[in-house]
Structures are given as structure tokens and as C-alpha cells.
Design a protein around this motif. Structure first.
Motif, mmCIF file in Angstrom:
data_model
loop_
_atom_site.group_PDB
_atom_site.id
_atom_site.type_symbol
_atom_site.label_atom_id
_atom_site.label_comp_id
_atom_site.label_asym_id
_atom_site.label_seq_id
_atom_site.Cartn_x
_atom_site.Cartn_y
_atom_site.Cartn_z
ATOM 1 N N TYR A 167 0.839 -1.202 0.000
ATOM 2 C CA TYR A 167 0.000 0.000 0.000
ATOM 3 C C TYR A 167 0.871 1.249 0.000
ATOM 4 O O TYR A 167 2.006 1.236 0.472
ATOM 5 C CB TYR A 167 -0.918 0.023 1.237
ATOM 6 N N MET A 168 0.292 2.349 -0.516
ATOM 7 C CA MET A 168 0.981 3.641 -0.529
ATOM 8 C C MET A 168 -0.037 4.712 -0.145
ATOM 9 O O MET A 168 -0.997 4.950 -0.884
ATOM 10 C CB MET A 168 1.555 3.948 -1.911
ATOM 11 N N GLN A 169 0.169 5.328 1.025
ATOM 12 C CA GLN A 169 -0.673 6.445 1.439
ATOM 13 C C GLN A 169 -0.094 7.692 0.797
ATOM 14 O O GLN A 169 1.106 7.968 0.920
ATOM 15 C CB GLN A 169 -0.670 6.576 2.966
ATOM 16 N N VAL A 170 -0.928 8.460 0.082
ATOM 17 C CA VAL A 170 -0.501 9.710 -0.543
ATOM 18 C C VAL A 170 -1.318 10.824 0.097
ATOM 19 O O VAL A 170 -2.545 10.773 0.108
ATOM 20 C CB VAL A 170 -0.720 9.692 -2.066
ATOM 21 N N TYR A 171 -0.603 11.810 0.643
ATOM 22 C CA TYR A 171 -1.274 12.890 1.361
ATOM 23 C C TYR A 171 -0.706 14.235 0.962
ATOM 24 O O TYR A 171 0.518 14.413 0.876
ATOM 25 C CB TYR A 171 -1.106 12.696 2.874
ATOM 26 N N ILE A 172 -1.618 15.190 0.714
ATOM 27 C CA ILE A 172 -1.250 16.590 0.488
ATOM 28 C C ILE A 172 -2.016 17.410 1.529
ATOM 29 O O ILE A 172 -3.242 17.372 1.557
ATOM 30 C CB ILE A 172 -1.613 17.063 -0.933
ATOM 31 N N PRO A 173 -1.304 18.142 2.406
ATOM 32 C CA PRO A 173 -1.999 18.933 3.433
ATOM 33 C C PRO A 173 -2.735 20.123 2.809
ATOM 34 O O PRO A 173 -2.470 20.482 1.655
ATOM 35 C CB PRO A 173 -0.870 19.386 4.356
ATOM 36 N N PRO A 174 -3.631 20.752 3.562
ATOM 37 C CA PRO A 174 -4.415 21.875 3.021
ATOM 38 C C PRO A 174 -3.572 23.027 2.466
ATOM 39 O O PRO A 174 -3.967 23.659 1.485
ATOM 40 C CB PRO A 174 -5.246 22.340 4.226
ATOM 41 N N ASN A 175 -2.398 23.299 3.042
ATOM 42 C CA ASN A 175 -1.576 24.399 2.522
ATOM 43 C C ASN A 175 -0.816 24.005 1.253
ATOM 44 O O ASN A 175 -0.182 24.846 0.631
ATOM 45 C CB ASN A 175 -0.618 24.933 3.584
ATOM 46 N N ARG A 176 -0.847 22.720 0.890
ATOM 47 C CA ARG A 176 -0.314 22.182 -0.364
ATOM 48 C C ARG A 176 1.183 22.460 -0.555
ATOM 49 O O ARG A 176 1.677 22.509 -1.661
ATOM 50 C CB ARG A 176 -1.120 22.687 -1.557
ATOM 51 N N ASN A 177 1.946 22.606 0.531
ATOM 52 C CA ASN A 177 3.372 22.902 0.428
ATOM 53 C C ASN A 177 4.248 21.647 0.426
ATOM 54 O O ASN A 177 5.466 21.747 0.405
ATOM 55 C CB ASN A 177 3.814 23.848 1.539
ATOM 56 N N CYS A 178 3.622 20.470 0.457
ATOM 57 C CA CYS A 178 4.397 19.235 0.444
ATOM 58 C C CYS A 178 3.504 18.079 0.005
ATOM 59 O O CYS A 178 2.286 18.230 -0.109
ATOM 60 C CB CYS A 178 5.011 18.955 1.818
ATOM 61 N N ILE A 179 4.154 16.953 -0.236
ATOM 62 C CA ILE A 179 3.443 15.730 -0.597
ATOM 63 C C ILE A 179 4.074 14.599 0.203
ATOM 64 O O ILE A 179 5.292 14.449 0.218
ATOM 65 C CB ILE A 179 3.568 15.423 -2.095
ATOM 66 N N ALA A 180 3.229 13.816 0.860
ATOM 67 C CA ALA A 180 3.719 12.637 1.580
ATOM 68 C C ALA A 180 3.459 11.415 0.720
ATOM 69 O O ALA A 180 2.351 11.222 0.220
ATOM 70 C CB ALA A 180 3.007 12.499 2.917
ATOM 71 N N LEU A 181 4.493 10.620 0.525
ATOM 72 C CA LEU A 181 4.388 9.333 -0.171
ATOM 73 C C LEU A 181 4.815 8.291 0.857
ATOM 74 O O LEU A 181 5.994 8.150 1.149
ATOM 75 C CB LEU A 181 5.306 9.285 -1.397
ATOM 76 N N GLU A 182 3.835 7.567 1.399
ATOM 77 C CA GLU A 182 4.068 6.742 2.574
ATOM 78 C C GLU A 182 3.842 5.252 2.281
ATOM 79 O O GLU A 182 2.708 4.792 2.289
ATOM 80 C CB GLU A 182 3.129 7.184 3.694
ATOM 81 N N PRO A 183 4.920 4.512 2.007
ATOM 82 C CA PRO A 183 4.746 3.078 1.810
ATOM 83 C C PRO A 183 4.332 2.422 3.124
ATOM 84 O O PRO A 183 4.857 2.762 4.184
ATOM 85 C CB PRO A 183 6.123 2.590 1.373
#
Length: 186
Positions: free
Chosen positions: A137-153
Motif C-alpha cells: 500500500y501507498m498512502q498519498v497525502y497533500i496537506p491543506p496548505n499544499r506545500n508538500c506531498i507525503a508518499l508513505e509506503p
């Protein structure tokens, strides 16, 4: 303009990777390439594992494209808990612009030996590639301020102790091997 990627690592709050014309600051020693877990208990135990690298850049997440070898993603409720519903994306793995898409999705990765996820900056072409083995699985998250991207295996979806999706139980002395690599192409 330089991209700044901030990665969390053990024994430190953050390690910084600056991608510029002349600098590539990355101490790979702090990021384990292989994870081997040996269960030392006397009975079986539930386990789950995940990494949580956040990639930050001066541009908003909107200028990036994402390519994931995936089969679908789990729908989440208002408390961010998966509902159990799997949205079938028919194995879509094409490079797709992120644009204004809101992401907090747990993707089911394609079955295979090594899975790759790519994040590409459409302005300067810089690329981050995550390769995994043992993380379905890969959790992909962008916070509301959109200043980063999390790619979480991860080895299971959120709330796996309750929903059992991706749950794994280790037996005494059982060894569990996982692999996770990040490659930066400037």
C-alpha cells in the motif's frame, strides 16, 4: 529555483535535501534500505509498518505529476478511517498531473516484486522515485496548505488492527523483510 525536500529520519527531527545546480546534500546512511524484523515473543503478534517521508518544495503540490503502479484506493470517512470500499482504478498507472486534487488516499499497489512510485516537478523536471518491496500500500497525502506531498509506503491500510486489511501476524522467531528506496533525479 531550488527544490527543498525534507525527510524525517531517526535520531533527528529532520534531514534536509537541497536539490540545486551544485548541491546534493543527502546522507543516505540514516535511511535504512532494508528492514528486517525478527519477532522475539512467545506467541503471535499483529504488526504493521510504514514510512512517512514528506517531500517539500517551494512550488505548491499542484505543479507535480504522480505515477503509481496501483489497482485502486480505499475510501475514507469523515474521521479519516477507511470504509472498506475500494475504488477500482483499473490498474491506472499513467503519469497524472496533481493540479488541485485533494489527496489523502491509501492506494493498493500492483502486485509484483518491486513497486515504483514517481513524483515529477512539471516546471523543472526533477523527479523523486520510491521503490518498495513488501509494502502493498501507498498512502498519498497533500496537506491543506499544499506545500508538500507525503508518499508513505505501508504494509497495511489505516486502522488495520480493526479492519484487518493488510494485517500480518508474526510467529515467534519469524523474520519479516521489507525494502524501501528513494531515488532523486535532478
Amino acid at each position: 529555483m531550488n527544490d527543498v525536500w525534507v525527510l524525517a529520519g531517526p535520531n533527528t527531527s529532520f534531514r534536509q535535501l537541497l536539490l540545486g545546480k551544485s548541491r546534493l546534500l543527502f546522507d543516505r546512511l540514516w535511511l535504512p534500505r532494508f528492514c528486517n524484523y525478527t519477532f522475539l515473543g512467545s506467541d503471535t503478534a499483529p504488526v504493521g509498518h510504514g514510512w512517512h517521508p514528506y517531500f517539500m518544495a517551494p512550488e505548491k503540490a499542484d505543479v507535480y505529476s504522480l505515477e503509481i503502479e496501483q489497482q485502486g484506493y480505499y475510501v475514507i470517512d469523515h474521521d479519516l478511517i477507511p470504509t472498506g470500499e475500494l475504488v477500482d482504478t483499473f490498474g491506472a498507472s499513467d503519469l497524472k498531473p496533481i493540479g488541485g486534487t485533494e489527496l489523502n488516499h491509501c492506494f493498493v499497489l500492483e502486485k509484483g516484486n518491486v513497486i515504483k512510485v514517481k513524483l515529477i516537478n512539471s516546471i523543472n523536471g526533477r523527479e523523486v522515485e520510491i521503490s518498495t518491496k513488501g509494502y502493498p500500500y501507498m498512502q498519498v497525502y497533500i496537506p491543506p496548505n499544499r506545500n508538500c506531498i507525503a508518499l508513505e509506503p505501508c504494509t497495511c491500510i489505516p486502522d488495520a488492527f480493526n479492519n484487518q486489511v493488510g494485517s500480518r501476524y508474526l510467529k515467534p522467531s519469524e523474520v519479516w523483510e521489507l525494502q524501501f528506496d528513494i531515488t532523486i533525479k535532478a
